[in-house]
Design a protein around this motif. Sequence first.
Motif, mmCIF file in Angstrom:
data_model
loop_
_atom_site.group_PDB
_atom_site.id
_atom_site.type_symbol
_atom_site.label_atom_id
_atom_site.label_comp_id
_atom_site.label_asym_id
_atom_site.label_seq_id
_atom_site.Cartn_x
_atom_site.Cartn_y
_atom_site.Cartn_z
ATOM 1 N N LYS B 49 0.810 -1.228 0.000
ATOM 2 C CA LYS B 49 0.000 0.000 0.000
ATOM 3 C C LYS B 49 0.847 1.284 0.000
ATOM 4 N N VAL B 50 2.170 1.162 0.285
ATOM 5 C CA VAL B 50 2.984 2.390 0.219
ATOM 6 C C VAL B 50 3.210 2.814 -1.241
ATOM 7 N N LEU B 51 3.056 1.825 -2.151
ATOM 8 C CA LEU B 51 3.216 2.163 -3.578
ATOM 9 C C LEU B 51 1.853 2.599 -4.120
ATOM 10 N N GLU B 52 1.510 3.835 -3.887
ATOM 11 C CA GLU B 52 0.185 4.351 -4.244
ATOM 12 C C GLU B 52 0.042 4.545 -5.757
ATOM 13 N N TYR B 53 -1.190 4.795 -6.193
ATOM 14 C CA TYR B 53 -1.474 4.841 -7.626
ATOM 15 C C TYR B 53 -0.719 5.911 -8.439
ATOM 16 N N PRO B 54 -0.319 7.066 -7.848
ATOM 17 C CA PRO B 54 0.407 8.030 -8.688
ATOM 18 C C PRO B 54 1.698 7.438 -9.265
ATOM 19 N N LEU B 55 2.364 6.608 -8.438
ATOM 20 C CA LEU B 55 3.618 5.994 -8.871
ATOM 21 C C LEU B 55 3.364 5.043 -10.046
ATOM 22 N N TRP B 56 2.325 4.197 -9.921
ATOM 23 C CA TRP B 56 2.016 3.245 -11.000
ATOM 24 C C TRP B 56 1.576 3.978 -12.253
ATOM 25 N N GLY B 57 0.803 5.040 -12.071
ATOM 26 C CA GLY B 57 0.352 5.828 -13.234
ATOM 27 C C GLY B 57 1.547 6.374 -14.006
ATOM 28 N N ALA B 58 2.489 6.995 -13.274
ATOM 29 C CA ALA B 58 3.657 7.599 -13.933
ATOM 30 C C ALA B 58 4.542 6.527 -14.554
ATOM 31 N N LEU B 174 13.203 19.398 -17.642
ATOM 32 C CA LEU B 174 13.858 19.450 -16.329
ATOM 33 C C LEU B 174 12.838 19.353 -15.189
ATOM 34 N N VAL B 175 11.710 20.044 -15.373
ATOM 35 C CA VAL B 175 10.651 20.036 -14.342
ATOM 36 C C VAL B 175 10.180 18.606 -14.106
ATOM 37 N N ILE B 176 9.893 17.880 -15.195
ATOM 38 C CA ILE B 176 9.333 16.527 -15.046
ATOM 39 C C ILE B 176 10.393 15.560 -14.505
ATOM 40 N N ILE B 177 11.635 15.715 -14.991
ATOM 41 C CA ILE B 177 12.702 14.811 -14.540
ATOM 42 C C ILE B 177 12.949 14.930 -13.032
ATOM 43 N N THR B 178 12.864 16.138 -12.497
ATOM 44 C CA THR B 178 13.102 16.290 -11.054
ATOM 45 C C THR B 178 11.827 16.019 -10.242
ATOM 46 N N ALA B 179 10.671 16.334 -10.826
ATOM 47 C CA ALA B 179 9.421 16.174 -10.065
ATOM 48 C C ALA B 179 9.060 14.705 -9.851
ATOM 49 N N LEU B 180 9.320 13.858 -10.849
ATOM 50 C CA LEU B 180 8.934 12.445 -10.712
ATOM 51 C C LEU B 180 9.639 11.760 -9.532
ATOM 52 N N PRO B 181 10.981 11.851 -9.420
ATOM 53 C CA PRO B 181 11.602 11.237 -8.234
ATOM 54 C C PRO B 181 11.176 11.912 -6.926
ATOM 55 N N LEU B 182 11.010 13.264 -6.962
ATOM 56 C CA LEU B 182 10.604 13.971 -5.735
ATOM 57 C C LEU B 182 9.227 13.521 -5.262
ATOM 58 N N MET B 183 8.362 13.161 -6.211
ATOM 59 C CA MET B 183 7.008 12.710 -5.867
ATOM 60 C C MET B 183 7.076 11.488 -4.938
ATOM 61 N N ALA B 212 1.047 18.190 -10.711
ATOM 62 C CA ALA B 212 0.701 16.763 -10.746
ATOM 63 C C ALA B 212 1.516 15.995 -9.710
ATOM 64 N N ALA B 213 2.815 16.279 -9.648
ATOM 65 C CA ALA B 213 3.682 15.555 -8.710
ATOM 66 C C ALA B 213 3.379 15.971 -7.265
ATOM 67 N N VAL B 214 2.938 17.217 -7.063
ATOM 68 C CA VAL B 214 2.549 17.669 -5.716
ATOM 69 C C VAL B 214 1.359 16.836 -5.231
ATOM 70 N N VAL B 215 0.358 16.691 -6.111
ATOM 71 C CA VAL B 215 -0.826 15.896 -5.760
ATOM 72 C C VAL B 215 -0.402 14.446 -5.511
ATOM 73 N N GLY B 216 0.516 13.938 -6.352
ATOM 74 C CA GLY B 216 1.001 12.563 -6.213
ATOM 75 C C GLY B 216 1.674 12.348 -4.866
ATOM 76 N N ALA B 217 2.572 13.254 -4.496
ATOM 77 C CA ALA B 217 3.288 13.126 -3.217
ATOM 78 C C ALA B 217 2.297 13.188 -2.053
ATOM 79 N N GLY B 218 1.338 14.103 -2.132
ATOM 80 C CA GLY B 218 0.317 14.231 -1.085
ATOM 81 C C GLY B 218 -0.493 12.953 -0.967
ATOM 82 N N THR B 219 -0.877 12.374 -2.112
ATOM 83 C CA THR B 219 -1.676 11.141 -2.115
ATOM 84 C C THR B 219 -0.892 10.009 -1.453
ATOM 85 N N ILE B 220 0.413 9.939 -1.754
ATOM 86 C CA ILE B 220 1.237 8.874 -1.179
ATOM 87 C C ILE B 220 1.326 9.045 0.347
#
Lengths: 44, 360
Positions: B49-58, B174-183, B212-220
């Motif tokens: 359950k720690v691997l929430e849906y934003p991670l799988w989506g991305a 650059l935004v997406i490359i850094t945001a995805l791991p930060l999420m 998008a990554a902000v919402v993802g991190a919050g969801t996780i």
Amino acid sequence: MSQHPSGKKKISMSEDWLSVLLAFLLLLLSVLGILGETGIQIKF
Amino acid sequence: MNTETNPQNMSKKMGFAAGMLTTFVLAYAAWLVSNQVYGMKLPFGIPGKVLEYPLWGALIGMAGNALLKLTGRHEIIQNGIRTELFLKIGLILLGAGISFKTVLTAAGGAALQGMVMITSVFFFGWWLSGKFKLDDKLRAVMSTALAVCGVSAAIAAAGSVLAKKEQVTYVTTLVIITALPLMVIAPLLAGAMNLPQEVAGAWFGGNIDTTAAVVGAGTIYGEEAQAIASIVKATQNAFIGLVSFLLAFYFVVVVERKPEERPSIGLIWERFPKFVLGFVLASVFYTLGWVDGGKGSVIEAIKNWAFMLAFVSMGLEFSTAELRKMGWAPVIVYLLVTVFNTVLALGVAWLIFGVWMPIK
């Protein structure tokens, strides 16, 4: 609204306003019961 | 009949339909995987359950992206990749499940945090990119993306300073490359520091560049963190109109020295993200009892689907091709400012949401 080359007026909307329109349409459908327990059920 | 534009229009429409279909199919696949993994125990005792849906989506979006590029089909579907549209629909529906009192309470702290973060990060980014002798327009686009709200801020800033298209694509990458791991990393760090939900949410909203990554991190991290992160980011998004106006003014008057071409004040409204109004209105409707986007409602399910579609789209958009074209100096600047942003946002979020204006 902009003029299309064919002479017809073409309605255009920014993605920002489109998101507002679609979200409120979904809210309206849920209020009317078209979406939800009495209508189309959506699960996540 | 215009014979030249019709085939073009038709291929655009087909591309849009193919892109949408691809996004929906991949989102469904990501949902299936996410549900399968949720109840599982993973290696090293990690609960699924720690691997929430934003991670799988991305991740599934990125896998689809790689496959489409390998088979030479990615270009065809590009017109149908609509990350921002799905994200904004999701955010408005999220508003339909948050009381207006919470929005007002959090927005006060969020506005204060936004002002501190935007000013500090923008000027640090501007100064550092100057030290690295980057082009002024690239400096403006990059600093705005880092300071305000990622991709949409980069596009708005590019319009204000008339930046080149490749500069926008570069910063977007650059935004997406850094945001995805930060999420994924930011919620793990927040957990390790045992941050309260509202402080963690405010931190994600302040430091992760793209919404998008902000919402993802919050969801996780948790439901409350998702709500606070979204309010903080939406508030920060609302500043983009003012920032765009000030940038356009500075470039015309100081950099290009054409004071007669000063931008009109209407630019502030033109660039204002209208979905923020939708979010606030939806929250008012929820508070009045007119709509229900709360837990277990159909609107909550649609909101999650909209976010899932946004995460898949983000994965589908991912590209590193632009990075090779511009060299490493802007990448180094971007990463250094991201570190500055992350550390400063943690301190500011803790002070505002943990000490001065706690929500509870």
